[in-house]
Design a protein around this motif. Structure first.
Motif, PDB file in Angstrom:
ATOM      1  N   ASP A  38       0.819  -1.222   0.000  1.00 29.48           N
ATOM      2  CA  ASP A  38       0.000   0.000   0.000  1.00 29.48           C
ATOM      3  C   ASP A  38       0.845   1.261   0.000  1.00 29.48           C
ATOM      4  N   ASP A  39       2.174   1.122   0.091  1.00 27.15           N
ATOM      5  CA  ASP A  39       3.051   2.290   0.095  1.00 27.15           C
ATOM      6  C   ASP A  39       3.451   2.720  -1.309  1.00 27.15           C
ATOM      7  N   GLY A  40       3.058   1.958  -2.309  1.00 25.96           N
ATOM      8  CA  GLY A  40       3.319   2.354  -3.679  1.00 25.96           C
ATOM      9  C   GLY A  40       4.467   1.595  -4.330  1.00 25.96           C
ATOM     10  N   ILE A  41       4.517   1.668  -5.638  1.00 28.41           N
ATOM     11  CA  ILE A  41       5.438   0.888  -6.443  1.00 28.41           C
ATOM     12  C   ILE A  41       6.894   1.228  -6.161  1.00 28.41           C
ATOM     13  N   ASN A  42       7.180   2.422  -5.678  1.00 27.28           N
ATOM     14  CA  ASN A  42       8.564   2.834  -5.447  1.00 27.28           C
ATOM     15  C   ASN A  42       9.030   2.632  -4.010  1.00 27.28           C
ATOM     16  N   ALA A  43       8.215   2.002  -3.171  1.00 23.68           N
ATOM     17  CA  ALA A  43       8.559   1.862  -1.756  1.00 23.68           C
ATOM     18  C   ALA A  43       9.723   0.891  -1.555  1.00 23.68           C
ATOM     19  N   LYS A  44      10.592   1.250  -0.639  1.00 24.27           N
ATOM     20  CA  LYS A  44      11.753   0.418  -0.320  1.00 24.27           C
ATOM     21  C   LYS A  44      11.308  -0.938   0.230  1.00 24.27           C
TER      22      LYS A  44
END
Length: 258
Positions: free
Chosen positions: A11-17
């Motif tokens: 849920d933090d997005g495609i670029n999340a670490k």
């Protein structure tokens, strides 16, 4: 152990670490398809997109690893992956690694766990992983370590297709974590505080903050106690929200005779 067909989302997005860390873990168990929100979708719970189209952006497509970004919620990502993208139904769904805890009642707001619980409605074992810190520079070493242990155990021992696990990892170096414990979600409640402010155009707006009140702080079987005391907590959850104790009590009410 058979090679798996794994769906990864967050849920933090495609670029999340955290997503990148979970992809690394998943890739050791089989073919991986990633469908994650284009933007951060924290707090979206089980919401779905109904009044707007869903757009997919293909990032990578190769043998063993396919990655897409979706202009939708975490649950949208699971649905479109299983029903439209993946040629074979996944054998396992992994969600995370979330930046921030999803312990206690927070599980009902979590987009990370919304995606995981959606997975189990398909009869696909699903696991949500969270690191309790929110900062950007999280070291995911401990989460990766315990994700391997938990995934391996689930693949070897689980026989429940509707399994859904909520895994939270404390903000500690790997060597300081005491182990893994199965727990229940801590009983408590959130109390919101809406900070009232004025934007540059003179319009009032409210900014949501809040505090969790733990009503069982000494319960050593609760996820909050375990995290506070250096353990990884694993809470099995289910979609069926029926209160069976209350149902049994209400059967004596004889509602049909009123």
């Amino acid at each position: 152990m058979n090679k798996q067909n794994i769906l990864v989302t967050n849920d933090d997005g495609i670029n999340a670490k955290g997503l990148r860390a979970l992809i690394e873990v998943a890739s050791e168990y089989g073919n991986v398809t990633v469908v994650a929100p284009e933007l951060g979708m924290s707090g979206m719970s089980h919401s779905i997109t109904m009044n707007n189209p869903l757009y997919l952006r293909r990032i990578k497509e190769s043998d063993g690893m396919n990655i897409y970004a979706c202009h939708g919620t975490p649950v949208d990502c699971v649905k479109i992956a299983v029903d439209a993208i993946m040629k074979q139904q996944p054998t396992l769904i992994l969600s995370g690694i979330n930046h921030g805890a999803n312990s206690n009642i927070s599980v009902i707001y979590s987009g990370t766990m919304g995606a995981a619980s959606e997975g189990c409605t398909y009869g696909i074992p699903s696991i949500g992983f969270s690191h309790i810190a929110h900062r950007n520079n999280i070291d995911f070493t401990a989460v990766r370590h315990y994700a391997h242990k938990i995934i391996k155990t689930v693949l070897e021992k689980n026989d429940n297709p509707f399994l859904c696990l909520n895994v939270n990892v404390p903000d500690l170096p790997l060597e300081e974590i005491k182990g893994v414990r199965v727990a229940h979600a801590t009983k408590g409640y959130w109390r919101e505080n809406f900070e009232k402010n004025m934007d540059p155009r003179g319009r009032e707006y409210y900014w949501l903050t809040g505090q969790f009140f733990n009503i069982e702080p000494e319960n050593q079987d609760s996820d909050e106690w375990l995290l506070k005391n250096g353990f990884v907590s694993v809470v099995p959850i289910q979609v069926d929200m029926t209160d069976y104790t209350q149902k049994k009590a209400m059967e004596k009410w004889q509602i049909e005779s009123l």
